[in-house]
Motif scaffolding. Structure first.
Motif: not given
Length: 261
Positions: A72-100
């Motif tokens: 579970l902790k690792n999954l959160q880490l991978y999600a954080s990395r994916l958010r950084r990847c999204l923001d690298t493509a365009n500032a603000g894209l990290s908000r598109l990955l939601a924890h629901v």
């Protein structure tokens, strides 16, 4: 392509899964998530774009066998990395990955995910064929395959769900080729159909439906020897790899060709 986030701010993003996952946006093109598990997470979420994917399902994707205690902790880490990847493509894209709830959701429409877009065009093309409209089918299926330059998904964790989706989208792509060839035949474009089918028939030598389509196209073009050779190759490969003989449809075409010798 444009999407609307939950805050109604329009953001540009293009999710590419075919040939290896990447994200594109106005700031950067083809940002590849670092690490096979982060890339697999992107694929798992993008294939269900706009819908929540449970933590349990994501863990099935990410670990080939039993997940570790720290999963579970690792999954959160991978999600954080994916958010950084999204923001690298365009500032603000990290908000598109939601924890629901007990999972995550990637808030993008299907048309902004290359493989889902291609799949939608495939469905449209098949529907056009069934409705007796091969011209529209050719348009949809040609566009689908232009979004599908390679066989399918790659670079994922070899887990059961990931392996299954790789196989699924590989099958859908070759099905698109077969449907496109069928539509071309319906329009009388036999030579185009044969040119389309030939490399795929070589790449998928045990796929009998593909070989039958090629046999028929070659026979119509007057290449009886070529059509018979396709059958003989099918016979050899099925016998060597699977210990079976070609089915009734392939045999019927072959027998008609042989009787006209």
């Amino acid at each position: 392509m444009s999407i609307r986030s939950t805050s109604q701010v329009r953001l540009e993003v293009d999710i590419r899964l075919l040939g290896g996952p990447s994200v594109s946006g106005p700031r950067a093109v083809d940002v590849v998530p670092g690490g096979v598990k982060t890339r697999t997470l992107l694929v798992a979420l993008a294939l269900d774009a706009g819908a929540a994917v449970s933590t349990e399902r994501l863990m099935d994707y990410l670990w080939e066998r039993e997940p570790p205690r720290s999963a579970l902790k690792n999954l959160q880490l991978y999600a954080s990395r994916l958010r950084r990847c999204l923001d690298t493509a365009n500032a603000g894209l990290s908000r598109l990955l939601a924890h629901v709830g007990h999972g995550y959701r990637l808030d993008v429409p299907a048309q902004d995910v290359d493989v889902l877009c291609a799949g939608g065009l495939l469905r449209r093309g098949v529907a056009c064929l069934r409705q007796g409209d091969p011209l529209s089918a050719v348009t949809s299926l040609t566009t689908a395959l232009s979004r599908w330059p390679v066989d399918g998904l790659a670079g994922l964790v070899p887990s059961a769900p990931a392996t299954a989706v790789v196989a699924l989208w590989r099958e859908r792509r070759i099905a698109a080729v077969e449907h496109l060839a069928t539509a071309k035949v319906a329009l009388g474009a036999w030579e185009e159909a044969a040119d389309l089918l030939a490399p795929h028939a070589s790449a998928h030598p045990t796929r009998e439906s593909l070989q039958v389509l090629l046999m028929r196209a070659l026979a119509h073009l007057g290449d009886r020897v070529g059509a018979i050779n396709v059958y003989r190759r099918l016979w050899r490969v099925l016998d060597a790899d699977l210990g079976i003989r070609p089915g009734g449809e392939a045999r019927a075409v072959f027998e008609r060709l042989s009787s006209n010798a």
